[in-house]
Design a protein around this motif. Structure first.
Motif: not given
Lengths: 187, 120
Positions: A21, A26, A33, A71, A75, A174, A177-178, B26, B32, B34-35, B37-38, B91, B95-99, B108
């Motif tokens: 956290a 990242i 993690f 990811t 990005t 997925v 979206a992609l 978090t 961020n 991605v963070k 999602v973690i 997840t 992540l696909a939506l984040i891309i 991001l």
């Protein structure tokens, strides 16, 4: 001995979660993690849940880290100033309030591992509970020694069917979206 | 001392509370995406820990039946196996939506995305 191991694992898992956290980078977060997932899968082993431990090690530490790193590779790896994030007092206060409420309920819960726990009663008023049934009857009825598999496939097969539906929907989501992604398509 | 004694035998439930807290913090605070999602995943693992530990019997073996014996409750394990796979699906979709979000906005960071949206 066991208690010391349990405490060490719990401390490891909670501290890796906190490190995830607070680290700003990242990629560092994702690495910690993965360590967190590994610690959790050892906890599943200690809790006598080998099936969950295998899934967690393969999926949580393996696939999840790969997905997160892909990811980030697709990005940006934000590199702001400082190694740690600054604390947000309002978020901390809100979460602290929730934790206070949750912690106050913990002493009322049955102790972990105790035979008195409601989830570990084989019969209630002379009738078998699900736990009693799975332990006493599942092998005779299905012939499967691993009762986790017996429950997963035989008694709760619709759950597994629903799970497969969720995975299918996620894959479709997925791809949709992609599908319109410029960066993804041009490579 | 009595304060600590009150929580003896509850170490997994304390860990559940702390993991839920770290995950929630978090999700609220991380800039961020991605963070975030973690954080969601840490929150989930906290709940898994609560459920699996509720079916644990000290000194018992895993729920692999070979004659008479003491076994842990297999039902939470089954539910958590399903939940782990569903969590990964969730997840992957997030992540696909984040891309896609990165494609559209070039960042991001939550606040930068808001700035770009306001700038349009």
């Amino acid at each position: 001995m066991t208690v010391a191991l349990e405490l060490a694992l719990v401390v490891f898992v909670v501290s890796t979660a906190v490190a995830t956290a607070v680290l700003r980078d990242i990629v560092a977060s994702i690495a910690v993690f993965a360590a967190f997932s590994l610690g959790i899968s050892v906890i599943w082993l200690v809790l006598q849940a080998p099936d969950v431990a295998l899934t967690e090690a393969a999926v949580g530490a393996g696939i999840m880290s790969v997905l997160l790193l892909v990811t980030v590779a697709k990005t940006a790896r934000a590199s702001d100033e400082g190694a740690l994030v600054s604390v947000n007092p309002r978020a901390l206060a809100a979460v602290g309030l929730l934790l206070l409420v949750l912690v106050s309920t913990v002493p009322a819960l049955p102790e972990v591992g105790s035979e008195e726990a409601p989830a570990l009663q084989k019969t209630v008023d002379g009738e078998l509970t699900p736990y009693g049934y799975y332990v006493e009857e599942a092998y005779n009825e299905t012939g499967v020694e691993n009762s986790v598999t017996a429950v997963l496939v035989y008694y709760r097969g619709f759950d597994t069917f629903g799970e497969a539906t969720v995975v299918f929907s996620a894959v479709v989501g997925v791809l949709v979206a992609l599908g319109g992604s410029r960066r993804w398509g041009e490579e | 001392m009595t304060g600590i004694g009150l929580f003896a035998g509850h170490q997994y439930q304390i860990a559940f509370v702390l993991l839920v807290g770290v995950g929630l913090y978090t999700m609220i605070d991380a800039k961020n995406l991605v963070k975030k999602v973690i954080g969601l995943n840490i929150f989930q693992v906290g709940l898994f820990l609560f459920l699996v530990s509720s079916g644990y019997l000290a000194g018992a073996g895993p729920a692999i039946i070979d004659g008479e014996g003491r076994y842990v409750n297999p039902l939470p394990h089954v539910l958590i196996l399903t939940a782990i796979v569903v969590g990964v699906s969730l997840t992957a979709l997030a992540l696909a939506l984040i891309i896609r979000v990165y494609d559209e906005y070039g960042t991001l960071d939550e606040e930068h995305i808001q700035e770009v949206m306001d700038g349009d």
